[in-house]
Design a protein around this motif. Structure first.
Motif, PDB file in Angstrom:
ATOM      1  N   LEU A 185       0.826  -1.210   0.000  1.00  0.00           N
ATOM      2  CA  LEU A 185       0.000   0.000   0.000  1.00  0.00           C
ATOM      3  C   LEU A 185       0.862   1.262   0.000  1.00  0.00           C
ATOM      4  N   VAL A 186       1.945   1.238   0.756  1.00  0.00           N
ATOM      5  CA  VAL A 186       2.848   2.401   0.776  1.00  0.00           C
ATOM      6  C   VAL A 186       3.423   2.640  -0.621  1.00  0.00           C
ATOM      7  N   ARG A 187       3.898   1.586  -1.256  1.00  0.00           N
ATOM      8  CA  ARG A 187       4.465   1.739  -2.599  1.00  0.00           C
ATOM      9  C   ARG A 187       3.417   2.227  -3.591  1.00  0.00           C
ATOM     10  N   ARG A 188       2.194   1.751  -3.425  1.00  0.00           N
ATOM     11  CA  ARG A 188       1.122   2.186  -4.318  1.00  0.00           C
ATOM     12  C   ARG A 188       0.850   3.684  -4.128  1.00  0.00           C
ATOM     13  N   ALA A 189       0.865   4.138  -2.870  1.00  0.00           N
ATOM     14  CA  ALA A 189       0.651   5.561  -2.595  1.00  0.00           C
ATOM     15  C   ALA A 189       1.771   6.405  -3.190  1.00  0.00           C
ATOM     16  N   VAL A 190       3.000   5.919  -3.076  1.00  0.00           N
ATOM     17  CA  VAL A 190       4.143   6.659  -3.632  1.00  0.00           C
ATOM     18  C   VAL A 190       4.028   6.727  -5.149  1.00  0.00           C
ATOM     19  N   GLU A 191       3.599   5.638  -5.775  1.00  0.00           N
ATOM     20  CA  GLU A 191       3.420   5.638  -7.230  1.00  0.00           C
ATOM     21  C   GLU A 191       2.359   6.645  -7.660  1.00  0.00           C
ATOM     22  N   GLY A 193       2.053   9.500  -6.378  1.00  0.00           N
ATOM     23  CA  GLY A 193       2.607  10.844  -6.186  1.00  0.00           C
ATOM     24  C   GLY A 193       2.661  11.333  -4.755  1.00  0.00           C
ATOM     25  N   HIS A 194       2.281  10.521  -3.768  1.00  0.00           N
ATOM     26  CA  HIS A 194       2.280  10.962  -2.375  1.00  0.00           C
ATOM     27  C   HIS A 194       3.695  10.890  -1.795  1.00  0.00           C
ATOM     28  N   GLU A 195       4.091  11.989  -1.162  1.00  0.00           N
ATOM     29  CA  GLU A 195       5.438  12.070  -0.596  1.00  0.00           C
ATOM     30  C   GLU A 195       5.425  12.208   0.919  1.00  0.00           C
ATOM     31  N   ARG A 196       4.267  12.512   1.493  1.00  0.00           N
ATOM     32  CA  ARG A 196       4.128  12.606   2.940  1.00  0.00           C
ATOM     33  C   ARG A 196       2.930  11.745   3.354  1.00  0.00           C
ATOM     34  N   ARG A 282     -15.394  18.497   5.174  1.00  0.00           N
ATOM     35  CA  ARG A 282     -14.663  19.776   5.123  1.00  0.00           C
ATOM     36  C   ARG A 282     -14.265  20.159   3.708  1.00  0.00           C
ATOM     37  N   GLY A 283     -14.580  19.295   2.750  1.00  0.00           N
ATOM     38  CA  GLY A 283     -14.196  19.575   1.375  1.00  0.00           C
ATOM     39  C   GLY A 283     -12.737  19.277   1.106  1.00  0.00           C
ATOM     40  N   VAL A 284     -12.128  18.421   1.924  1.00  0.00           N
ATOM     41  CA  VAL A 284     -10.709  18.077   1.772  1.00  0.00           C
ATOM     42  C   VAL A 284     -10.584  16.728   1.084  1.00  0.00           C
ATOM     43  N   ARG A 285      -9.764  16.645   0.029  1.00  0.00           N
ATOM     44  CA  ARG A 285      -9.505  15.371  -0.640  1.00  0.00           C
ATOM     45  C   ARG A 285      -8.270  14.736   0.004  1.00  0.00           C
ATOM     46  N   LEU A 286      -8.476  13.641   0.667  1.00  0.00           N
ATOM     47  CA  LEU A 286      -7.391  12.965   1.371  1.00  0.00           C
ATOM     48  C   LEU A 286      -7.417  11.492   0.998  1.00  0.00           C
ATOM     49  N   SER A 287      -6.284  10.972   0.540  1.00  0.00           N
ATOM     50  CA  SER A 287      -6.197   9.550   0.224  1.00  0.00           C
ATOM     51  C   SER A 287      -6.139   8.751   1.527  1.00  0.00           C
ATOM     52  N   ILE A 288      -6.940   7.688   1.583  1.00  0.00           N
ATOM     53  CA  ILE A 288      -6.989   6.873   2.804  1.00  0.00           C
ATOM     54  C   ILE A 288      -7.040   5.391   2.429  1.00  0.00           C
ATOM     55  N   ALA A 289      -6.270   4.594   3.152  1.00  0.00           N
ATOM     56  CA  ALA A 289      -6.349   3.135   3.040  1.00  0.00           C
ATOM     57  C   ALA A 289      -6.479   2.576   4.448  1.00  0.00           C
ATOM     58  N   THR A 290      -7.231   1.511   4.590  1.00  0.00           N
ATOM     59  CA  THR A 290      -7.373   0.891   5.906  1.00  0.00           C
ATOM     60  C   THR A 290      -6.642  -0.456   5.906  1.00  0.00           C
ATOM     61  N   LEU A 291      -6.149  -0.843   7.080  1.00  0.00           N
ATOM     62  CA  LEU A 291      -5.195  -1.953   7.159  1.00  0.00           C
ATOM     63  C   LEU A 291      -5.785  -3.232   7.745  1.00  0.00           C
ATOM     64  N   THR A 346     -11.488   2.643  -3.801  1.00  0.00           N
ATOM     65  CA  THR A 346     -11.490   3.936  -4.521  1.00  0.00           C
ATOM     66  C   THR A 346     -10.942   5.085  -3.674  1.00  0.00           C
ATOM     67  N   THR A 347     -10.374   4.765  -2.507  1.00  0.00           N
ATOM     68  CA  THR A 347     -10.012   5.849  -1.591  1.00  0.00           C
ATOM     69  C   THR A 347      -8.513   6.188  -1.600  1.00  0.00           C
ATOM     70  N   LEU A 348      -7.699   5.369  -2.255  1.00  0.00           N
ATOM     71  CA  LEU A 348      -6.291   5.723  -2.417  1.00  0.00           C
ATOM     72  C   LEU A 348      -6.157   6.281  -3.826  1.00  0.00           C
ATOM     73  N   ILE A 349      -6.092   7.621  -3.905  1.00  0.00           N
ATOM     74  CA  ILE A 349      -6.176   8.300  -5.199  1.00  0.00           C
ATOM     75  C   ILE A 349      -4.886   9.068  -5.483  1.00  0.00           C
ATOM     76  N   GLU A 350      -4.767   9.506  -6.717  1.00  0.00           N
ATOM     77  CA  GLU A 350      -3.564  10.239  -7.120  1.00  0.00           C
ATOM     78  C   GLU A 350      -3.498  11.583  -6.393  1.00  0.00           C
ATOM     79  N   ARG A 351      -2.296  11.933  -5.988  1.00  0.00           N
ATOM     80  CA  ARG A 351      -2.112  13.202  -5.279  1.00  0.00           C
ATOM     81  C   ARG A 351      -2.536  14.382  -6.155  1.00  0.00           C
ATOM     82  N   GLY A 352      -3.277  15.288  -5.517  1.00  0.00           N
ATOM     83  CA  GLY A 352      -3.668  16.508  -6.232  1.00  0.00           C
ATOM     84  C   GLY A 352      -4.932  16.383  -7.030  1.00  0.00           C
ATOM     85  N   ILE A 353      -5.542  15.174  -7.037  1.00  0.00           N
ATOM     86  CA  ILE A 353      -6.778  15.021  -7.796  1.00  0.00           C
ATOM     87  C   ILE A 353      -7.965  15.091  -6.876  1.00  0.00           C
TER      88      ILE A 353
END
Length: 353
Positions: A185-191, A193-196, A282-291, A346-353
Motif C-alpha cells: 500500500l505504501v508503494r502504491r501511494a508513492v506511485e 505521487g504521495h510524498e508525505r 470539510r471539502g478536503v480530498r485525502l487519500s486513505i487506506a485501511t489496514l 477507490t479511496t487511495l487516489i492520485e495526489r492533487g486530484i
C-alpha cells in the motif's frame, strides 16, 4: 432378544469366542500384532472372523485413549467471540477451524470456564480443562505472555492464531503477513505521487499492530518519502462493546493537513472510514487506506475503501494443521505467515486530484 435390546458385543466377548486373551484381540484390532507379539496367522484370522460375524464395533473413545489422543481440539478465546458485535471479525477464524477439524475427524471443545483476571481471561486456573483436549488453539487480539510461557514450559500442545513474540521459546502460530501487505500500500501511494504519508493507529502493543507499523516504517524509508505517526487511544469498554472511534480524528486531520500529509493509512478500519467522512465534510480530498477488517462498528458508507483483506478463514484452518503437527510430532514449520489480499477500492487516489 430384540435388536433394540441386544447387548453390545465387547472385546471380552470376542476373546471368549476365540479362546484368546482380550489383549490379543486389542492387538489385532489396532494392527500392532507384528510389533508386539508374534501371533499365528490362524489366531489372527480367527479373531478377525469373529469380529466380522458379530458386527463388533470398537469403542471410539477407548481406541483414542489407546492411541493416547482424544481427537479433541480445544479453542480458547481471550475475548468474547459471540454473540456480540465483535463476532463478525472472529467468525471466519471459527469457520476455518471447524471445517479443518471436521476434515481431520476431530471434535472441538470451546473452553469457556476461564475466569476474568484484571479484565482479561486467563487460561490457567484451578479448574482449567486444557488437558481434556489433545491441544488448543488460542484466539484473541492480545495473548497473555505468562500464559504462553507456561504452555511452552509445561509442553502443552497449542497454536496461536496471530504471530506472537518469543515467550521463552518459539510460539507455534499462524499469522497474517502484515508488513508485506502494508508495504504494498505504501508503494502504491508513492506511485500515485504521495510524498508525505501518515500512519493512524497505535502501531504498538499487540503484534498485529506492531507488524503493521513495522511494514509502514520500512516501506517509507525504502521509498525515500516522509512518514509520520498519529497515535490513537483505545476505545473504552471491552472490545465487543467498543464502537466509538479511538482517536480525536479532528485533531489528527488538522495535524495531517498542517504537516502536508496527503495519504493516511489507518490501522483500524472504523477510524479510516470516520476520517474519510470528516475530510469530505470539510471539502478536503485525502487519500486513505485501511489496514484490515473492521473490529468495531464503522460509520455507514457506500464508499469502497482501499484496504487489506486478512485471510481469516485460512488462518483458522491452518492453525488446526499446525496444532495436529505439534500434537503428533510430525515435521514441518510451526510458524506460518499468510499473505493478505490488497483490495483496490477507490479511496487511495492520485495526489492533487
Amino acid at each position: 432378544m430384540t435388536g433394540a435390546a441386544r447387548r453390545r458385543v465387547t472385546q471380552q466377548d470376542i476373546a471368549r469366542m476365540t479362546g484368546v486373551s482380550q489383549a490379543t484381540v486389542s492387538l489385532v484390532l489396532n494392527g500392532r500384532a507384528e510389533d508386539s507379539v508374534k501371533l499365528s496367522a490362524e489366531t489372527r484370522e480367527r479373531v478377525l472372523r469373529a469380529i466380522a460375524e458379530t458386527g463388533y464395533v470398537a469403542d471410539p473413545i477407548a481406541r483414542r485413549l489407546a492411541a493416547r489422543h482424544n481427537r479433541i481440539l480445544g479453542v480458547f478465546t481471550y475475548e468474547p467471540v459471540f454473540p456480540s458485535a465483535n463476532s463478525d471479525f472472529y467468525h471466519p477464524f471459527l469457520v476455518g477451524i471447524e471445517q479443518q477439524a471436521e476434515q481431520l475427524g476431530c471434535d472441538l471443545l470451546l473452553l469457556t470456564s476461564a475466569p476474568v483476571v484484571d479484565g482479561q481471561r486467563r487460561i490457567f486456573h484451578q479448574d482449567n480443562r486444557l488437558r481434556l483436549a489433545d491441544g488448543s488453539i488460542l484466539l484473541g487480539r492480545s495473548l497473555d505472555r505468562s500464559d504462553l510461557a507456561r504452555l511452552l514450559a509445561e509442553e502443552v500442545p497449542f497454536v496461536s492464531i496471530g504471530r506472537r513474540d518469543d515467550a521463552g521459546g518459539p510460539v507455534p502460530s499462524v499469522g497474517a503477513d502484515y508488513p508485506a501487505a502494508v508495504a504494498v500500500l505504501v508503494r502504491r501511494a508513492v506511485e500515485l505521487g504521495h510524498e508525505r504519508l501518515a500512519y493512524l493507529g497505535q502501531g504498538a502493543g499487540p503484534e498485529s499492530w506492531a507488524d503493521r507499523m513495522r511494514g509502514f516504517r520500512t516501506a517509507v524509508a525504502g521509498a525515500g518519502v516522509t512518514g509520520v505517526h498519529y497515535p490513537t487511544r483505545e476505545p473504552s469498554g471491552t472490545p465487543a462493546e467498543a464502537t466509538e472511534p479511538g482517536p480525536d480524528l479532528a485533531a489528527a486531520l488538522d495535524a495531517a493537513l498542517a504537516a502536508g500529509v496527503t495519504a493516511v493509512l489507518a490501522e483500524e478500519h472504523a477510524d479510516g472510514v470516520a476520517l474519510h467522512e470528516l475530510a469530505r465534510s470539510r471539502g478536503v480530498r485525502l487519500s486513505i487506506a485501511t489496514l484490515g477488517e473492521p473490529t468495531r462498528a464503522a460509520p455507514a458508507t457506500e464508499t469502497e475503501f482501499t484496504s487489506l483483506r486478512i485471510p481469516r478463514q485460512a488462518m483458522g484452518a491452518q492453525a488446526v494443521e499446525v496444532l495436529m503437527a505439534v500434537i503428533e510430532g510430525t515435521p514441518g514449520p510451526r510458524q506460518r505467515l499468510l499473505p493478505c489480499e490488497v483490495v483496490p477500492g477507490t479511496t487511495l487516489i492520485e495526489r492533487g486530484i
